[in-house]
Design a protein around this motif. Structure first.
Motif, mmCIF file in Angstrom:
data_model
loop_
_atom_site.group_PDB
_atom_site.id
_atom_site.type_symbol
_atom_site.label_atom_id
_atom_site.label_comp_id
_atom_site.label_asym_id
_atom_site.label_seq_id
_atom_site.Cartn_x
_atom_site.Cartn_y
_atom_site.Cartn_z
ATOM 1 N N ILE A 115 0.838 -1.193 0.000
ATOM 2 C CA ILE A 115 0.000 0.000 0.000
ATOM 3 C C ILE A 115 0.879 1.250 0.000
ATOM 4 N N GLY A 116 1.861 1.269 0.888
ATOM 5 C CA GLY A 116 2.761 2.417 0.949
ATOM 6 C C GLY A 116 3.493 2.635 -0.364
ATOM 7 N N ALA A 117 3.920 1.537 -0.994
ATOM 8 C CA ALA A 117 4.627 1.648 -2.266
ATOM 9 C C ALA A 117 3.724 2.226 -3.344
ATOM 10 N N LEU A 118 2.453 1.837 -3.325
ATOM 11 C CA LEU A 118 1.514 2.369 -4.314
ATOM 12 C C LEU A 118 1.279 3.855 -4.117
ATOM 13 N N VAL A 119 1.185 4.275 -2.863
ATOM 14 C CA VAL A 119 0.980 5.696 -2.585
ATOM 15 C C VAL A 119 2.170 6.509 -3.068
ATOM 16 N N GLU A 120 3.361 5.900 -2.956
ATOM 17 C CA GLU A 120 4.573 6.599 -3.360
ATOM 18 C C GLU A 120 4.836 6.522 -4.855
ATOM 19 N N THR A 121 3.975 5.802 -5.600
ATOM 20 C CA THR A 121 4.172 5.710 -7.039
ATOM 21 C C THR A 121 4.223 7.105 -7.632
ATOM 22 N N GLY A 122 5.320 7.417 -8.254
ATOM 23 C CA GLY A 122 5.551 8.791 -8.714
ATOM 24 C C GLY A 122 4.690 9.179 -9.899
ATOM 25 N N VAL A 155 -3.476 2.523 9.356
ATOM 26 C CA VAL A 155 -2.838 2.275 8.065
ATOM 27 C C VAL A 155 -2.191 3.547 7.532
ATOM 28 N N VAL A 156 -2.872 4.671 7.643
ATOM 29 C CA VAL A 156 -2.299 5.937 7.176
ATOM 30 C C VAL A 156 -1.026 6.273 7.944
ATOM 31 N N LEU A 157 -1.076 6.132 9.265
ATOM 32 C CA LEU A 157 0.092 6.465 10.078
ATOM 33 C C LEU A 157 1.260 5.530 9.788
ATOM 34 N N CYS A 158 0.958 4.249 9.536
ATOM 35 C CA CYS A 158 2.012 3.264 9.312
ATOM 36 C C CYS A 158 2.528 3.294 7.877
ATOM 37 N N ASP A 159 1.638 3.102 6.917
ATOM 38 C CA ASP A 159 2.062 2.865 5.543
ATOM 39 C C ASP A 159 2.268 4.142 4.737
ATOM 40 N N GLN A 161 2.567 7.548 6.480
ATOM 41 C CA GLN A 161 3.409 8.452 7.259
ATOM 42 C C GLN A 161 4.674 7.778 7.792
ATOM 43 N N GLY A 162 4.719 6.455 7.771
ATOM 44 C CA GLY A 162 5.939 5.757 8.140
ATOM 45 C C GLY A 162 6.231 5.674 9.622
ATOM 46 N N LEU A 163 5.217 5.839 10.475
ATOM 47 C CA LEU A 163 5.438 5.729 11.910
ATOM 48 C C LEU A 163 5.626 4.262 12.295
ATOM 49 N N SER A 164 6.407 4.045 13.347
ATOM 50 C CA SER A 164 6.592 2.692 13.871
ATOM 51 C C SER A 164 5.345 2.269 14.632
ATOM 52 N N TYR A 165 5.239 0.975 14.913
ATOM 53 C CA TYR A 165 4.116 0.489 15.708
ATOM 54 C C TYR A 165 4.090 1.181 17.075
ATOM 55 N N GLU A 166 5.270 1.356 17.654
ATOM 56 C CA GLU A 166 5.339 1.990 18.974
ATOM 57 C C GLU A 166 4.838 3.437 18.910
ATOM 58 N N GLU A 167 5.232 4.162 17.864
ATOM 59 C CA GLU A 167 4.775 5.550 17.715
ATOM 60 C C GLU A 167 3.272 5.602 17.487
ATOM 61 N N ILE A 168 2.747 4.648 16.701
ATOM 62 C CA ILE A 168 1.303 4.630 16.451
ATOM 63 C C ILE A 168 0.546 4.303 17.734
ATOM 64 N N ALA A 169 1.099 3.400 18.536
ATOM 65 C CA ALA A 169 0.461 3.075 19.813
ATOM 66 C C ALA A 169 0.383 4.310 20.701
ATOM 67 N N THR A 170 1.463 5.086 20.727
ATOM 68 C CA THR A 170 1.467 6.317 21.518
ATOM 69 C C THR A 170 0.508 7.340 20.925
ATOM 70 N N THR A 171 0.550 7.463 19.600
ATOM 71 C CA THR A 171 -0.281 8.456 18.916
ATOM 72 C C THR A 171 -1.765 8.185 19.105
ATOM 73 N N THR A 172 -2.158 6.919 19.019
ATOM 74 C CA THR A 172 -3.580 6.567 19.091
ATOM 75 C C THR A 172 -4.000 6.103 20.473
#
Length: 212
Positions: A115-122, A155-159, A161-172
């Motif tokens: 998913i992240g790779a598709l979003v980054e498709t230039g 999914v948005v935060l991970c794939d 925005q590139g946040l780690s699982y730990e950062e997403i746990a803190t964020t959410t």
């Protein structure tokens, strides 16, 4: 270079915490597009995303004295924005429901997903490729809107925005297990949605469904 940017950011945060509006405006310029892009992916409404982004920075300035050095300012800002997205969702009474689909592997490693790779498709080098890229991004956005809100945010935060699982746990404010579950379920649902329109995907990203 990265260290210089971190040191500069720390100085801007410290000045902002002393009430320096100009310093905070510099932080806004750095993170405005990132924050807006994340909120837009979460909600799919450009006007609402713009309003929530503005509200997020207002809230960040008011609460910046609570930010502690050594943690990620980006993750802290996304936490504020994500909370505002959830508040907006509750106001319009569109409560997310838990997925009833079979769980995918919740121990899926944290890595760059399809998913992240598709979003980054230039953007393509010619008008036809550019239009196809735009159509693909719109398709991904529609797919994200099909997800329950908690899965979509994860999914948005991970794939994207590139946040780690730990950062997403803190964020959410969720447990690591919950974060893994939401990401696994959200990715599975999104892949299945995109598979319906696989002819629009680049050949090397024509994703299989979970049942393949």
């Amino acid at each position: 270079m990265a260290k210089l940017m971190r040191d500069d950011e720390e100085q801007l945060i410290a000045r902002s915490q002393r009430g320096d509006v100009n310093a905070f405006n510099e932080l806004v310029l750095r993170y405005q597009q990132m924050t807006y892009g994340a909120v837009l992916r979460m909600l799919g409404d450009a006007d609402v995303a713009a309003d929530i982004t503005q509200d997020a920075f207002i809230a960040a300035f008011r609460g910046i004295s609570s930010f502690r050095g050594g943690s990620s300012f980006r993750a802290w800002l996304l936490r504020i924005a994500s909370n505002l997205v959830c508040d907006h969702w509750r106001r319009i009474q569109r409560h997310p429901v838990e997925s009833l689909e079979v769980l995918t592997d919740e121990d899926e490693p944290h890595s760059a997903s399809d998913i992240g790779a598709l979003v980054e498709t230039g953007q393509g080098k010619n008008p036809e490729e550019y239009l196809l890229s735009q159509e693909l991004q719109e398709l991904i956005q529609r797919g994200l809107q099909e997800l329950p809100l908690d899965q979509r945010i994860a999914v948005v935060l991970c794939d994207i925005q590139g946040l780690s699982y730990e950062e997403i746990a803190t964020t959410t404010q969720a447990t690591l297990g919950t974060v893994r579950s939401r990401i696994a379920r959200g990715r599975a649902r999104l892949r299945n949605y995109l598979y319906q329109y696989r002819e629009l995907l680049p050949r090397n990203y024509r994703l299989p469904t979970n049942t393949d």
